[in-house]
Every structure is written in structure tokens, then in C-alpha cells.
Design a protein around this motif. Structure first.
Motif, PDB file in Angstrom:
ATOM      1  N   GLY A   1       4.530   6.385   1.371  1.00 45.93           N
ATOM      2  CA  GLY A   1       5.012   5.152   1.985  1.00 45.93           C
ATOM      3  C   GLY A   1       5.422   4.121   0.956  1.00 45.93           C
ATOM      4  O   GLY A   1       4.768   3.082   0.831  1.00 45.93           O
ATOM      5  N   PRO A   2       6.515   4.360   0.217  1.00 48.48           N
ATOM      6  CA  PRO A   2       6.935   3.405  -0.815  1.00 48.48           C
ATOM      7  C   PRO A   2       7.651   2.183  -0.262  1.00 48.48           C
ATOM      8  O   PRO A   2       7.951   1.247  -1.013  1.00 48.48           O
ATOM      9  CB  PRO A   2       7.882   4.237  -1.684  1.00 48.48           C
ATOM     10  CG  PRO A   2       8.465   5.234  -0.736  1.00 48.48           C
ATOM     11  CD  PRO A   2       7.353   5.571   0.220  1.00 48.48           C
ATOM     12  N   GLY A   3       7.922   2.166   1.049  1.00 49.91           N
ATOM     13  CA  GLY A   3       8.633   1.038   1.636  1.00 49.91           C
ATOM     14  C   GLY A   3       7.696  -0.083   2.045  1.00 49.91           C
ATOM     15  O   GLY A   3       6.484  -0.028   1.819  1.00 49.91           O
TER      16      GLY A   3
ATOM     17  N   PRO B   1      -4.487  -0.477  -2.914  1.00 48.92           N
ATOM     18  CA  PRO B   1      -3.037  -0.253  -3.002  1.00 48.92           C
ATOM     19  C   PRO B   1      -2.650   1.219  -3.081  1.00 48.92           C
ATOM     20  O   PRO B   1      -1.530   1.583  -2.727  1.00 48.92           O
ATOM     21  CB  PRO B   1      -2.646  -0.997  -4.286  1.00 48.92           C
ATOM     22  CG  PRO B   1      -3.721  -2.006  -4.494  1.00 48.92           C
ATOM     23  CD  PRO B   1      -4.973  -1.362  -3.985  1.00 48.92           C
ATOM     24  N   ALA B   2      -3.570   2.061  -3.562  1.00 52.81           N
ATOM     25  CA  ALA B   2      -3.318   3.504  -3.630  1.00 52.81           C
ATOM     26  C   ALA B   2      -4.470   4.218  -2.930  1.00 52.81           C
ATOM     27  O   ALA B   2      -5.343   4.803  -3.578  1.00 52.81           O
ATOM     28  CB  ALA B   2      -3.194   3.961  -5.080  1.00 52.81           C
ATOM     29  N   PRO B   3      -4.521   4.183  -1.598  1.00 55.27           N
ATOM     30  CA  PRO B   3      -5.686   4.717  -0.867  1.00 55.27           C
ATOM     31  C   PRO B   3      -5.900   6.203  -1.105  1.00 55.27           C
ATOM     32  O   PRO B   3      -4.957   6.990  -1.103  1.00 55.27           O
ATOM     33  CB  PRO B   3      -5.325   4.432   0.598  1.00 55.27           C
ATOM     34  CG  PRO B   3      -3.847   4.266   0.619  1.00 55.27           C
ATOM     35  CD  PRO B   3      -3.478   3.686  -0.696  1.00 55.27           C
TER      36      PRO B   3
ATOM     37  N   PHE C   1      -2.411  20.416  -0.523  1.00 56.82           N
ATOM     38  CA  PHE C   1      -2.282  20.438  -1.972  1.00 56.82           C
ATOM     39  C   PHE C   1      -1.696  19.123  -2.474  1.00 56.82           C
ATOM     40  O   PHE C   1      -1.115  18.361  -1.686  1.00 56.82           O
ATOM     41  CB  PHE C   1      -1.402  21.611  -2.401  1.00 56.82           C
ATOM     42  CG  PHE C   1      -2.001  22.957  -2.110  1.00 56.82           C
ATOM     43  CD1 PHE C   1      -2.977  23.482  -2.946  1.00 56.82           C
ATOM     44  CD2 PHE C   1      -1.601  23.685  -1.002  1.00 56.82           C
ATOM     45  CE1 PHE C   1      -3.548  24.716  -2.678  1.00 56.82           C
ATOM     46  CE2 PHE C   1      -2.165  24.916  -0.725  1.00 56.82           C
ATOM     47  CZ  PHE C   1      -3.145  25.433  -1.565  1.00 56.82           C
ATOM     48  N   PRO C   2      -1.862  18.809  -3.769  1.00 54.90           N
ATOM     49  CA  PRO C   2      -1.272  17.582  -4.311  1.00 54.90           C
ATOM     50  C   PRO C   2       0.216  17.492  -3.974  1.00 54.90           C
ATOM     51  O   PRO C   2       0.951  18.475  -4.090  1.00 54.90           O
ATOM     52  CB  PRO C   2      -1.495  17.723  -5.819  1.00 54.90           C
ATOM     53  CG  PRO C   2      -2.730  18.566  -5.929  1.00 54.90           C
ATOM     54  CD  PRO C   2      -2.640  19.545  -4.793  1.00 54.90           C
ATOM     55  N   GLY C   3       0.607  16.319  -3.510  1.00 56.76           N
ATOM     56  CA  GLY C   3       1.998  16.101  -3.127  1.00 56.76           C
ATOM     57  C   GLY C   3       2.285  16.354  -1.667  1.00 56.76           C
ATOM     58  O   GLY C   3       3.404  16.114  -1.205  1.00 56.76           O
ATOM     59  N   GLU C   4       1.281  16.845  -0.903  1.00 55.22           N
ATOM     60  CA  GLU C   4       1.499  17.141   0.514  1.00 55.22           C
ATOM     61  C   GLU C   4       1.020  16.024   1.426  1.00 55.22           C
ATOM     62  O   GLU C   4       1.092  16.148   2.647  1.00 55.22           O
ATOM     63  CB  GLU C   4       0.809  18.444   0.899  1.00 55.22           C
ATOM     64  CG  GLU C   4       1.470  19.680   0.306  1.00 55.22           C
ATOM     65  CD  GLU C   4       0.927  20.972   0.869  1.00 55.22           C
ATOM     66  OE1 GLU C   4       1.710  21.919   1.014  1.00 55.22           O
ATOM     67  OE2 GLU C   4      -0.294  21.026   1.178  1.00 55.22           O
ATOM     68  N   GLY C   5       0.521  14.926   0.852  1.00 55.19           N
ATOM     69  CA  GLY C   5       0.115  13.789   1.663  1.00 55.19           C
ATOM     70  C   GLY C   5       1.301  12.932   2.056  1.00 55.19           C
ATOM     71  O   GLY C   5       2.439  13.190   1.665  1.00 55.19           O
ATOM     72  N   VAL C   6       1.041  11.891   2.854  1.00 58.19           N
ATOM     73  CA  VAL C   6       2.120  11.013   3.296  1.00 58.19           C
ATOM     74  C   VAL C   6       2.520  10.092   2.149  1.00 58.19           C
ATOM     75  O   VAL C   6       1.739   9.776   1.257  1.00 58.19           O
ATOM     76  CB  VAL C   6       1.717  10.196   4.536  1.00 58.19           C
ATOM     77  CG1 VAL C   6       1.308  11.114   5.663  1.00 58.19           C
ATOM     78  CG2 VAL C   6       0.615   9.198   4.230  1.00 58.19           C
TER      79      VAL C   6
ATOM     80  N   VAL D   1       0.855  -1.189   0.000  1.00 59.89           N
ATOM     81  CA  VAL D   1       0.000   0.000   0.000  1.00 59.89           C
ATOM     82  C   VAL D   1       0.889   1.237   0.000  1.00 59.89           C
ATOM     83  O   VAL D   1       1.926   1.264   0.660  1.00 59.89           O
ATOM     84  CB  VAL D   1      -0.921   0.021   1.243  1.00 59.89           C
ATOM     85  CG1 VAL D   1      -1.886   1.192   1.181  1.00 59.89           C
ATOM     86  CG2 VAL D   1      -1.683  -1.282   1.381  1.00 59.89           C
ATOM     87  N   ASP D   2       0.478   2.271  -0.737  1.00 65.08           N
ATOM     88  CA  ASP D   2       1.232   3.524  -0.758  1.00 65.08           C
ATOM     89  C   ASP D   2       0.308   4.666  -1.167  1.00 65.08           C
ATOM     90  O   ASP D   2      -0.185   4.694  -2.295  1.00 65.08           O
ATOM     91  CB  ASP D   2       2.404   3.429  -1.732  1.00 65.08           C
ATOM     92  CG  ASP D   2       3.276   4.675  -1.731  1.00 65.08           C
ATOM     93  OD1 ASP D   2       2.982   5.610  -0.959  1.00 65.08           O
ATOM     94  OD2 ASP D   2       4.261   4.710  -2.499  1.00 65.08           O
ATOM     95  N   PRO D   3       0.048   5.623  -0.268  1.00 72.34           N
ATOM     96  CA  PRO D   3      -0.783   6.775  -0.643  1.00 72.34           C
ATOM     97  C   PRO D   3      -0.127   7.674  -1.687  1.00 72.34           C
ATOM     98  O   PRO D   3      -0.817   8.504  -2.298  1.00 72.34           O
ATOM     99  CB  PRO D   3      -0.972   7.520   0.678  1.00 72.34           C
ATOM    100  CG  PRO D   3      -0.650   6.535   1.742  1.00 72.34           C
ATOM    101  CD  PRO D   3       0.389   5.633   1.164  1.00 72.34           C
ATOM    102  N   SER D   4       1.194   7.551  -1.846  1.00 74.43           N
ATOM    103  CA  SER D   4       1.925   8.302  -2.878  1.00 74.43           C
ATOM    104  C   SER D   4       1.697   9.806  -2.783  1.00 74.43           C
ATOM    105  O   SER D   4       1.544  10.494  -3.796  1.00 74.43           O
ATOM    106  CB  SER D   4       1.545   7.788  -4.278  1.00 74.43           C
ATOM    107  OG  SER D   4       1.899   6.426  -4.413  1.00 74.43           O
TER     108      SER D   4
END
Length: 237
Positions: free
Chosen positions: A140-142, A182-184, A133-138, A115-118
Motif C-alpha cells: 500500500g504505497p499510496g 509505518p511498516a506493520p 513467502f516474502p513479497g506475497e503480502g499486501v 502506513v505501508d506493509p510493503s
């Protein structure tokens, strides 16, 4: 700034408890240090400080409100028991462990990235100034592990996580019986501001009926982070 003493070596929870008259916009940052000012442990309302016996300092700050009324809060420092190893699942499956409260160790070594919110803005740490704004979320690519929890009506889930070699990320997903996206998008809550050895604090209040949720313990990754044991404090009240 507060002075306090640790009577013995060990892990302590430094907690900022907001009073009933506190401004709800007050989202504190907490900094804990030995009296020598080295090392520091950073976090939000909950800081897991791995201390040695002796004098310590705790500083409460907020860089958004910048003064004014409504800062009613209490600082509590509590020694924590030894962590219990938790065999959390690597996926949001029906066999995942139910758990409620305590201090646990969740090992990300050997897990995979499910899972990764990206960094989607609907999965932002609540300390990010709204609107996110877009890109300011958490992000988690690990590798990640999931805990299935039950949060009762009106109850608040509080979680804090820190890793000695792992940059931990926390986020909360609804359990709709279909596993985890997988992309919540969106999350119920998320936490990622600080890095290795510091604490991430996630808090979510269930305003509806009793609800099953997935708490995801993830890794931010990066050159300095390795998947390993993450200390996880959980409370539902």
C-alpha cells in the motif's frame, strides 16, 4: 453459476455465506456479471456490484481445493443504501472516528502515505496459499485513511472496499495506544487480490476479549490507479 435479477439500478452486495458444515479451507472467489457478461465485478466472499436493473450472473469458484466435499454455502444478493461520506482520519490518532457498521465513502484524495506493509508476508491476503513467502503480502504505497473500530469478543469484522478509479487495499492493525507502525509486521488481517472497480474482502474474528483495532483503507498505486473515493462496506457481528 447463479441467475438473479436486480429490480433497480444501484449498488448490490453479493455475499457468499459459508455453512456450518463447510470445509474451512474453502475460500471462495466470486464473479458477478450482467447477463451480457459485461462488465464483471470480482471479489471474495463480498462483492460490491454497481449494477443496472436486469438479469445478472454470479459464479462461485475456488481454484485451490479443486473438488471434494464441504462446499456448503449460500449466495445472498442484497440492495445497499446510499453510502455516507466518512471523514476518516489520515493517521492512527486518538481523535480518529469510531464507527461500527454501514456503507460509507472514504476519500483518499488529499491523504498521504502514512502506513505501508510493503508486501511483508505476515500481512498477506488470506487467499494466498500458506505459507506466504516474502513479497506475497499486501502493498500500500499510496495514500491511506484509518478507522478505529471496536470488535467484541467472538465477533467477526467483515469489510469490503471498491473504488471506481482507486485500486483499494485493506488491512487491519492492533490498536495498542501507540498509533500505527509505518511498516506493520504482522497485520491481523489483510486483503488485496483484485484491482480497480473490483472488491477486496477482509474478514477477521476476534477470538479474545473486546479489542480496539485500526482498519486501514490504502491504495495500491500503479499507473492505472488514482487516489479517490472508495466505497467501504462494514459489518461487525
Amino acid at each position: 453459476v447463479y441467475d438473479w435479477s436486480a429490480p433497480a439500478d444501484g449498488l448490490y452486495l453479493a455475499e457468499v455465506v459459508l455453512g456450518t458444515g463447510a470445509d474451512p479451507a474453502f475460500l471462495p472467489y466470486t464473479y458477478v456479471a450482467r447477463a451480457s457478461l459485461n462488465p464483471w465485478w470480482n471479489g471474495h466472499e463480498l462483492v460490491l456490484a454497481n449494477t443496472v436493473a436486469g438479469d445478472h450472473l454470479a459464479e462461485i469458484a475456488d481454484d485451490r481445493i479443486q473438488g471434494g466435499a464441504g462446499y456448503e454455502y449460500t449466495l445472498r444478493v442484497t440492495p445497499l443504501p446510499a453510502a455516507v461520506a466518512l471523514a476518516a482520519d489520515d493517521t492512527c490518532s486518538g481523535t480518529a472516528l469510531f464507527t461500527t457498521a454501514g456503507l460509507f465513502t472514504v476519500d483518499l484524495a488529499g491523504a498521504v502515505d502514512d502506513v505501508d506493509p510493503s508486501a511483508v508476508e505476515t500481512c498477506a491476503d488470506r487467499h494466498v496459499p500458506p505459507p506466504a513467502f516474502p513479497g506475497e503480502g499486501v502493498d500500500g504505497p499510496g495514500p491511506d485513511r484509518m478507522l478505529r473500530l471496536v470488535v467484541g469478543s467472538g465477533q467477526t469484522l467483515s469489510a469490503a472496499a471498491r473504488g471506481a478509479v482507486t485500486d483499494a487495499v485493506l488491512y487491519l492493525l492492533p490498536d495498542d495506544g501507540l498509533g500505527c507502525d509505518p511498516a506493520p509486521d504482522p497485520c491481523l488481517a489483510a486483503a488485496d487480490t483484485f484491482g480497480i472497480n473490483d472488491s477486496e474482502t477482509l474478514r477477521w474474528t476476534n477470538a479474545g476479549p473486546d479489542r480496539n483495532v485500526w482498519l486501514v483503507v490504502d491504495e495500491f498505486g500503479g499507473d492505472d490507479s488514482d487516489p479517490g473515493p472508495v466505497t467501504l462496506f462494514l459489518r461487525i457481528d
